[in-house]
Every structure is written in C-alpha cells, then in structure tokens.
Design a protein around this motif. Sequence first.
Motif, PDB file in Angstrom:
ATOM      1  N   ALA A 151     105.708  71.706  73.942  1.00 65.00           N
ATOM      2  CA  ALA A 151     106.631  72.824  73.722  1.00 65.00           C
ATOM      3  C   ALA A 151     105.875  74.131  73.704  1.00 65.00           C
ATOM      4  O   ALA A 151     104.664  74.182  73.441  1.00 65.00           O
ATOM      5  N   GLN A 152     106.596  75.186  73.992  1.00 63.18           N
ATOM      6  CA  GLN A 152     106.065  76.538  73.854  1.00 63.18           C
ATOM      7  C   GLN A 152     107.222  77.484  73.562  1.00 63.18           C
ATOM      8  O   GLN A 152     108.395  77.132  73.735  1.00 63.18           O
ATOM      9  N   GLY A 153     106.888  78.703  73.102  1.00 64.20           N
ATOM     10  CA  GLY A 153     107.909  79.705  72.819  1.00 64.20           C
ATOM     11  C   GLY A 153     107.784  80.281  71.427  1.00 64.20           C
ATOM     12  O   GLY A 153     106.948  79.861  70.615  1.00 64.20           O
TER      13      GLY A 153
ATOM     14  N   ARG B 211     113.125  82.985  69.685  1.00 72.50           N
ATOM     15  CA  ARG B 211     113.005  83.848  70.852  1.00 72.50           C
ATOM     16  C   ARG B 211     112.561  85.231  70.364  1.00 72.50           C
ATOM     17  O   ARG B 211     112.470  85.470  69.163  1.00 72.50           O
TER      18      ARG B 211
ATOM     19  N   THR C  54     110.928  75.908  73.492  1.00 71.51           N
ATOM     20  CA  THR C  54     111.452  74.807  74.298  1.00 71.51           C
ATOM     21  C   THR C  54     111.579  73.502  73.534  1.00 71.51           C
ATOM     22  O   THR C  54     112.055  72.507  74.094  1.00 71.51           O
TER      23      THR C  54
END
Length: 759
Positions: free
Chosen positions: A634-636, A730, A747
């Motif tokens: 995952a990233q974000g 976000r 994500t």
Amino acid sequence: MSRIPNRVSLLALSLALTAGAPFAAAAQTTTPAPATTQAAGTAGTAQAMPAQQWSKPAVAPAGAPNIVLIMLDDVGFGDTGTFGGPESTPVLDALAAGGARYNRFHTTALCSPSRAALLTGRNAHEVGYGSVGELGYPGYDGIWGKDTVSVAEVLRRNGYGTALFGKWHNTPFREISPAGPFDHWPTSLGFEHFYGNMLGAASQWTPLLWNDTQMVAQPKSQAEGYHFTTDITDRSIEWVRTRRTLNPDKPYFLYFAPLAAHMPHDVPAEWIARYKGRFDGGWDKLREETFARQKALGVIPKDARLTPRPAELPAWDSLPEKQRLVLASQMEAYAAFISHTDHEIGRLLEAVRAQPGGDNTIVIYIVGDNGSAGEMDTQRAVTMAALQPRQKDAFYAAGWAWAGSTPFQWSKGVASHLGGTRNPMVVSWPGHIRDRGVIRTQFTHLNDIAATLYDIAGITMPATVDGVAQKPLEGASFADTFANARAPSHHRRQYFEVWGNRAIYQDGWMASARHGVPWQMKGASDPLDPPEAFAADRWELYDLDHDFSQSQDLAAREPQRLAAMKTLFDAEARRNQVYPLISNNMYGAYPPAHVPTSMTFPGGMPTILALAAPDFGGRSFAIDADVVVPANGAQGVLFSHGGAFSLYVDKGQVAAEGLPLLGTKVLRAPVALSPGRHRIGYRFTINPGPKPGAYMPAAGKAMLTIDGKAVDQGKMGIIYSSMQEIDIGRDTAAPASRTYVAPFPFTGTIDTVRLDTAP
C-alpha cells in the motif's frame, strides 16, 4: 454615528436631475410578508369547484436595479492606478470614468469587522465582530445576532436573488464543520447560494472551497490553470446568466469578494513579469510618486500634505542591497495580484452588462476591506522569504503597505489613523450619476452601503424580522450624492476600533489614539492588556475638513475639543459593545467546554477544517492510524494538515514530513510495511518556547512508530496554524512533502485515525 432614519426618499430628491428607472413605494416594514394569493378559476359541470389558491412570491419594487457589490481584500488608498497608485487597474478606471470616485469612504481597519458592517449597516461590534476571532465578550464573540439582519436577507425577502462568491470570514471558527451548526453561514444569513472560502486567507492555487455548506474539491489543479479569482469569476458569470435566462424580471444582488490582495500573493508569473524592476526604488520613492499622481488626478486636494515615514519603519536606502532585491520582488507580486484581480472583475462586469437589464445594474467597487496589510516587519519578511523560497512572494514587508496607504499614516489594523480605515470606492450606474468621472467628497462608511441599497431599490429596512426587533441602521444613504455633488454628508459621527487602536469622528474632526503597530501586536499571547496600558495611550486631534491626510496634530492647540471627543468615543464605545479593549485577537479562543483533547476519525471521513478538531497547533500531540495493508502492499496519505504536515506511506515505507523550517527532518521507516493490520504512530514533543518576540516557531522531538516500536526519530518544527484542512486517507492541499503529488490516496484500508493533544 448618531442614528439617522433610513432615507428612502433621498434618491427621489435627485431623480429630476438624472435619467433612470422609476422607483416603487417602500416595501413592508415587517418580514416575512403576509402571504398573497390569487384565484386560478373554477371548474366542474355538476357543481362549482372551489377556487384554487396559489401563493405569490415576493416581487421586487418596479425598477429596482441589479446590484453588484465588489470588495477587495487588504488594498490601500494609494495602491490602484485609479487613485494614483502604481498598479494598473483599467476596469476600475473605466468604472470611475463613467461613474463617481469617493475619496472619503471608510472601513473598519480589519477584515471580518468590515464585512459585518458592510452586510448589516450596523457597527461591527454590534454584530459581535470587533475582530477576526472569537472571545467571550459581546462585541467579540463572532455571533451574528438575529437583531442585525443582513442586507442580503432583506433583499431576498423583497424579491431579489442573492449570491456570494469569494471570501466570507464571518462564521465562528468552531462552527465551520460538516456537523454545523449552520445558523451563521452565508446560506442562513440571506444568500441563496455561496461558493468560496470561509476563512480570512487561502492559497489561490489550492484554496479550501465550500459550496453552500459543504467543503468541495477544486475543479482542476494549478497545473491545469486553476486560480481562485478566476474560479469565482467563472461561477459568478454562470450564476448571473442562469438567473437572467430563467427569471429575467427578477433583480439580483451579487456580492463578489475575492481573496485578493490578502497574502499569499499567488498570481500567474506572466502578470508578475509586467512589474519587473518597477519597485527597485523602494517604498520611500514610491510614496512620493504616488502622492504626486494623486494630486494630478484630483483624488486628493491640492493642499494635502504627505505624512512622514514612522520611526518604526526603516528607510529604504538603509537596507542592504540583497534585502532590497528580495523586498522589491515581493511588491511586484502584490501589484500583479491587484492587476490580475481587476482583469477578472472586468470579465464579470462585461458579462453582467451583456445580460437583459444589464444597464440597470449598479456596481459598487470597494477597493479594500481595510488598508494595505502592514503585518510583517522588514526583517521577518526577508527571513521568511529565505526560509520558504517556494513562497517568497506570499507576503510583503510593512513598508510596502505604508506606501500603499499614501498619503495617510499607517495601514491595516491601525484603526486610529486613516491608513487603516480610508479606502477608495467607485460607484457606476448608467443614467443615474450626474457628470461622469466625478469625485465625491462626502464622509461615507461601510455601514452606509445597506441604507443606500435599500434607498435605490425602494425598500424600507424592516423594524421586525421573524418576530425579532431589529437594531436600527447605523449608516445613512448616500444615494443623493449620485446626482448632487454638493449633497451634505449624512454620516456625521463614527467610532473606529481594532486591537486597541481607536478613533472617533464627528463633523469633520477626528481624535485618534494608537495603541501599537500590527507586527508587534499579532504575536501577543495574552489578548488583554491591562486598562492602565490603554489609559497611557496618547490622543491626537485632526481637522479633516482642512487636513485631508491627517497630518497636523492639533491636540495641544485645542485641549477642550479633544477632551470632548474622548468623552464622545467613550459613549460610543459603551453603546456599541467595544469594551473591554482587546489588543490582540487574531484567532480568539473556543469556550473552554468546547475544546476536545482527542478525537477519532473514521477512514473515508470528508475533509474538515482543523479548527473543528483538537488543537494541535503549537503543542505536543500524537497520531495513531489503524490500517490494513493488502497483499500487494500500500501507499498514500494517512493524515495530512494543510500544507504543513503529512503522515504517509511511500513505496511501502511509512514517512512523516513537515514544512522545511528549522532544518526539519523527514522521518521514514527503513523497511516496507508487511501485509495485514498495523498501527502507525507519530509522537511530537515540543521544546520549550518560542521565546517572546522570536521570529521562528519552536521545534520539538518527533518519533515514528509501527506497532508500538520506534522506527525513526528526529527534530521537527511545530504545526503552526489550525486555519487549514485535515484530510484522512488523502491530501487535498499543496503538500508539505515533495515526495508525492496530491491527493495521493491511501490504497489500503484505514479503520481509524486518532489524534491526541497535550494541554
């Protein structure tokens, strides 16, 4: 001022001298209006059917004009070319050439108070807006009472369509939340539609945006050409065209309030290029040049004097050359911002005039809600530009604000002197202003606007609204000045007060007491100076009818008059809820019971203003995010605060980053997160400080943890401001990090994010 009855008939006195639409009789004095019905007929063959009854909406008086009310932000009397300044403003020039320039128009010296006075016709403290924040005193609590109905609400109930595009800045900070309450939002105070920013300032590239009561994403990115002023212009044009298409007989009230030219001075580079090198001569030279142009244009009297530079500001020639280069570039951006805004207003007005009934539209263009913003001293302006090179044009030094106030003393926030309170105004209304291109010299004030609009629309200010008795208008109509240059000044008395800087005007005389300068007052930790501090302030006395620029202090010559004026100020201050005097209230304070120390946000929570969350500005705090990482990683973003701080995952590695102040370190985990559930933590412990008067914020120790184990630590700067957004999952702002491009959504799955703050 002394309360003067609303002059519905003033304009009628001058109609014989000018062409224009007729005006209907005054509307009712109590709202809502009694329901009116009309029969639709009868039907049936065997027996008569009862007549159908239809409610009839309110209809504006015959001939009532459309109203476009424009107010810029933080622009001084001597800034625009229309009033002798260096900034090119051809749209304002054209309006002035076909209308009237008012050179003795006044504001309150600060943003929120000016807007409260403008939109109610009362004094700012009466509406709870003695400053821009909230404190627990009647004149400063930010609670817009039901006994001071807005001009938008009165016009709406009398058949007008109403909308606001741009800056609002008149809702208590603690109520700017998706959970409301919404009683003090624009859409509850008379505006059928609102699109813009709820706060006092924002990036023009990545502003916080609200549509009615909901935060919304900006329609496109800066790379795609987004700019806030352009956005609100486009939407204003769309609103006007839609209304004139669907209901061409219904007049409208459009309040257009750009954030320009409040800092940050974000403007396209090609506009800045137009002013390259124009300000290399410095603020002393600019002030002299502006003064000469003002006399040539006739916007100041031939015998007006140029007031000297105050001791608190350095001479331009005394500054090192490297500093002068940086400071000159800041003024280039500010000037470009004003010119760009004037251009966008031109697009709006072109569309307005092109619509059916466009000629019967009065445009009131107020150049600034206060004087230009002298809130940053020279050294700090240079230091901040060096520390934040990406934002070096976001602000300018107080010397430029002083130049923008030519020929007066001081600038924004200094309500004791005209540099803070005298702003240009231009009125254009085809067929109604006698002798185009005229200059009007009557003493006028923001709180006169509402009375003037009621006058020209043929509407009487209601004595009661929804059962609530209304406070009388403080302002008076100046509509008779449209056709009569020699009409008297109906506004005979007016107090001024911001941050303890105060003054009283009466029939051409002004007594003034300055309590401090803005850059020394804004950083104060305690908003209440002791009474003896105010008692020590020196009062000055000016004869403004013979001393336009407030240049000759007559206090020693006329002590009895000064004493009487001081007594008058005290009476007006008591009547208008000005006491206690407050020397600093930039952001105010929440009621103690309201302030939470912790809050848990769900994953997928909409963007909120940080003011609706626990206050972690300038203090120790902790963040814990419970997440689920899928099998493919995952990233974000997990948690972000405006452009100041971000906790995120990049290439599987957890990271934390803030603005690059004080050598702030980026914290990063050495390895990627494994699939499954994790608790990601961030701990910040503030160092003692900052010291009183320090330019820089305090730093502290930060630690990044995964599942309770420290993975990195180092020095970080504090989070400074709560006037930005909080995002979960976000980033909707200009990121503090250069690692990712917003919005960079997470994500994986976020269960919750918890924020805990220290006392």
